[in-house]
Structures are given as structure tokens and as C-alpha cells.
Design an enzyme around this catalytic site. Sequence first.
Site, mmCIF file in Angstrom:
data_model
loop_
_atom_site.group_PDB
_atom_site.id
_atom_site.type_symbol
_atom_site.label_atom_id
_atom_site.label_comp_id
_atom_site.label_asym_id
_atom_site.label_seq_id
_atom_site.Cartn_x
_atom_site.Cartn_y
_atom_site.Cartn_z
ATOM 1 N N ASP A 170 -63.618 36.353 46.324
ATOM 2 C CA ASP A 170 -62.809 37.345 45.627
ATOM 3 C C ASP A 170 -61.339 37.310 46.073
ATOM 4 O O ASP A 170 -60.785 38.308 46.478
ATOM 5 C CB ASP A 170 -63.433 38.721 45.899
ATOM 6 N N GLU A 415 -70.444 36.740 54.183
ATOM 7 C CA GLU A 415 -71.358 37.008 53.079
ATOM 8 C C GLU A 415 -72.082 35.771 52.555
ATOM 9 O O GLU A 415 -71.960 35.419 51.372
ATOM 10 C CB GLU A 415 -70.614 37.716 51.940
ATOM 11 N N TYR A 468 -70.680 48.544 50.230
ATOM 12 C CA TYR A 468 -69.945 49.281 49.188
ATOM 13 C C TYR A 468 -70.851 50.289 48.494
ATOM 14 O O TYR A 468 -70.943 50.310 47.273
ATOM 15 C CB TYR A 468 -69.349 48.270 48.187
ATOM 16 N N GLU A 504 -66.470 45.694 56.267
ATOM 17 C CA GLU A 504 -65.812 46.005 54.989
ATOM 18 C C GLU A 504 -66.465 47.240 54.410
ATOM 19 O O GLU A 504 -67.703 47.356 54.419
ATOM 20 C CB GLU A 504 -65.988 44.865 53.968
#
Length: 592
Positions: A170, A415, A468, A504
Amino acid sequence: MLYPIENKVREVKNLSGIWNFKMDYNNVGIHEQWQKEPLKDAIPMAVPASYNDLFTDEKDKEHVGYVWYEKTFIIPDSWNGKRIVLRFGSATHHATVWVDGVEAAKHKGGFLPFEADITQQMEESELEEHRVTVALSNVLDWTCIPCGEVIHKEGPGYPEGFHFQETYFDFYNYAGIHRPVKIYTTPKKYIEDIVIKTETEGDRAVVKAWITSNDIIDTVKVIDESGDVVSEKAPKPWNDEDNKYYVEIEMNQPHLWNPKAAYLYKLKVVGKCDSYTETFGIRTIEVTDKAFLINGKEFYFQGFGKHEDSDIHGKGMDEALNIRDFNLLKWMGANSFRTSHYPYSEELMRLADREGFVVIDEVPAVGMCFWDGNSVFAGNRVNNDTLAHHKDMLADMYNRDKNHPCVVMWSVANEAATHEEGAVSYFKEVIETMRNLDDTRPVTMVHTTGPDGDKVSQWLDVICVNRYYAWYNDHAHLDVIGLQLEYEMEKWYRKYHKPIIMSEYGADTIAGFHKMPPVAFTEEFQCMYMEEYHKIFDKLDYMIGEHPWAFADFQTKQGLNRVDGNKKGIFTRNRQPKMAAYMLKERWTKRK
Ligand code: BDP
């Protein structure tokens, strides 16, 4: 690999500035050997910088394949008899370098330095002026990290030759000569490398240095910040190997390198012909089942995952930006950052040493996970070449950053699909490689896979998790965050009994958007979102850090979820604060 420095016997010429540049639209330059002649129809280009955002035309910005750079340089007569090295801080992603049309270097990997010894060529050449030519490719495939794929599509709905670079990470796939290009000299007999390790016991320290040098080394000095030589010793040959020296220097009551209170010593290696001064710090690191200790004191990571990213420059190294970022970090009481998702410039790492920022240094292994359930580690994607390149990048990262006191932990990937069977042997080898390179720093890896699926964390020292809740799932339902977070963290801890960093967490936020009651994308929502996380962090004693995502807004490829980039920044891309910056400042400056 040593950073190029100047001293009485070494000189550095910086080739930063305007270079000649040419787009290789049809990727024919290698075949046509463009390096043989000065580039035809070249246009001016800045170095260091990403080239993408300097163009006005999408065709240039999004070009897939080669671009060419060229610059002329002079070797002064005063350099006769010296060893001459051409060095790139980084070239993203894959480069072939020629000097006067002769291949000097080939390098794969966009975020680490490489160099070429051009002494002999310079000695034999009668040219007054020399020409360095670089063919640079931005193509990512499954043989490199980050991984990627060039997608070709054909059929009635697609124009002829339709293709694009697919990436599984990303951030925008910026390319160019991103860091300074330098030519430096050393004497012919020279110091090639220095590895420094320190140990402390009570109020004493031992500084150990392994020196690789074909110059005979006379002495090694430790110099403190006031310039005084605090200790000096002649090294001994190491293991009877040619070109290797070893020295152990004892120090009483050393100044320690502490987070936000850095103390830097210099290790000056003096040979018969050459000399090199390396900076180092004395500090210890220890990891228990619930804590991360620096100099015996529990350290709580508060800071960010960042990016090297800014308007116009893209990923081009920018010293002003680095200073601004560090000033913002200091202002808000941050003490650390992760080099998500690739090693940052050497210049930034040197600054972090000096400012006392604690760094988790990450290799560019990002995008090794598919979100649609497809496998990355089975089939024809990640393969032996990927693994070999991943290991090479670990070695290059270690060789570049080994002496930085700011680096307290290595991150071997971000990740990856660690729930896949194929990831097990892959990461066992990756983690082992990192440990074999460095026995002084813990190793982590940043997870998206949850504790039930993860198959590799038994080999890590610290578990880093990106989450998230209430953003990509249960969108905007802030009341699920606490429950889901605590449930998951407890599971991780029960499974591995290792400390955890939330590496994160965050919500996209458009600067200037406000609403009462708050809704997603507003500045209020970003604050409330993070506060839900903080309640749980403060409750769980094995949580050793919080790195909100991200320090600043950054450019990504275009996508349904991205309105001109990722907006999870606590600062705008232009480094101005959103409301959350004040919230974090309040939290972090109070916590000690
Ligand atoms: C994580 C990635 C990071 C992304 C972030 C996001 O590690 O690079 O930018 O999510 O979605 O998956 O904002």
C-alpha cells in the site's frame, strides 16, 4: 559496508544534482546498448528523487520498465594512486551501471546501497571526462522483494498492449535514484569494514571491534563527545586470517546511548595508510516475556510506522524533510519508529543515532499476502529466488546498519501470509539468517495473520501486530475495538508468552473534516478510534508499544479505498498536524 566519509586520506565527491534522463518507453535500451554513447534526446532529471511526480504526463509517471540516467564526472589528478569507488545510496529497484560504457555494477533491490571499485578503469582511461550511465528498472516480480507482477490484459475491452505493474503493498511504487550517488577515495591499502559490538557490566563496558582491512592497522581509539581519546589499543590479527583484526577496549563508567538522550562515541581505526572513524553507542537490549529493556530499563515504544514519501520528491532522500519529521516526533514525545516497509536512507539512520530515536529496521519484504484467500507461498509465486533475494537483502541491511545504536530490533517482513504451510520453512530460514548475521539484536516480524493461524512466531523475540478493528471490518463501530483487541492480544500472549507491539492501527482521516457526532474520516473520529486502542494497551502488561499508522499521509496506487493516497497520517503529507497529533502528544509526553 561503510558509509563514505571524508578525512585526511579519504575524499568524497557527491554527484547529486541534475542528471540526464531518458524514458525507455519500449524497453529497448539494453538491447541497443544505449550506454555506449551519450544518451540521445535526454531531458534533465533531479538526483536524488523519484522521477514519477516530476512529470506531467501519466505515460511517463506510470511507465513500466527501464529509465536511463547519465552524468559526467571528472577524476582530479590529485586522486592518482588512490582507490576510487562509485557508490549508490539506493536505486529503485534494479540497476545496471556503466562507466564510459563499461559495466561497473549490477544491483537488485531498491532500498540498499551498492558500489563499484572503478580504480583500474580510471587508471587506464585517457579520457578527461567520464560518463556514468544507469539503466534502472521499476519492475517487481516474484523473484524480488517487494514482490509484484506485471499484468497484461487483452481482449475486446482492452487497448493493444495493455499492461501495468501490480503491487501487493500500500504505497506508490516510486522509482528513481532515490539516494545520493557518491564517488569516494581510499588509499590503495584500505579499511574495508568495521563491526562494533559493545557489552556492559556494572559501570564498565567492553567495546569489541572486528576490522577487515588490507592495510596494516596500528591502533584503534575510542573518542568521546568532547573529542578526548578515552582509550586506545593496538588490535591483534583475528583467527590468523589475512586482512582481519580484532580489538577489545575496556571502558570505565561509559556514557550510555539512551532513547532521547543519545551519547555517541567514535571509534577511530588508524592504519599505516588508511583511517576510518565510525560512530557507535553503548547500550544493552534485553527481551523478557513481557518487556523490552534498553540499558536495563523497560522501554515502551511510542512512535510510528513511517514512509519515505513526500510531495514532488516521492521517495527521494530529503534532509529538510528528515529534520522536520524528527522535530515533529520530538514535539509530540515520540521515542521510536519502524522503517516500514524498507530500510530508510543512511542519512536518516545517522540522524536517528544522534537524536536518540529507537528504530525497528525493516527489510523490504512487504506484500507477501493476498487478501482474497489466494496462496502466496504455494504454487508459482514466492519461490527459491525470492528467498535467496530476501536473504541477500537481510545481509545488506545488516551490513549497512549493524553499527547504529538506534537500531534495536530487526523486522524480517511486514504482513506475510504466515498462516500458510509454505511460510513455515520460508520464515524459519529467513529468521535464522537474521540471527546468524546478528547475535546482538532481537528479531521480529509484523503480522496481519492472527494468533490462531500464525505458524512462525515461535522463532521471534517480539510479536508485532497490525490491526484495523472498526476500519476494514465492522467499519466505524468504535464499540467493538476494545473487545476485539483484548480478546486477540490475550490469545497471542497465551500462545507465545512474548511481548507485543501494536505496530499499526489507524483510520483514514481527511484533514479539515469535522462532524458532530463524529463519523469515519473526520479528525474527531481518528482521535476516538485511537483512544479505544489505548484503553486496552494501558491494561495489558505485555503490550510494549504503540505505533499508530501512519506518521504522515502518503501516496499509494489508485484504488477504491484511496482518495489520492492513504490518509491515516497523524500529519498531512505536508507535515502539518491533524487533531490526533495533539491527542498523542498529550498521551506520550505524560507517559514516561
Ligand atoms: C497494512 C499495511 C500498510 C497499509 C495499512 C493500511 O502494513 O502498509 O498502509 O495496512 O491499510 O496492511 O492503511
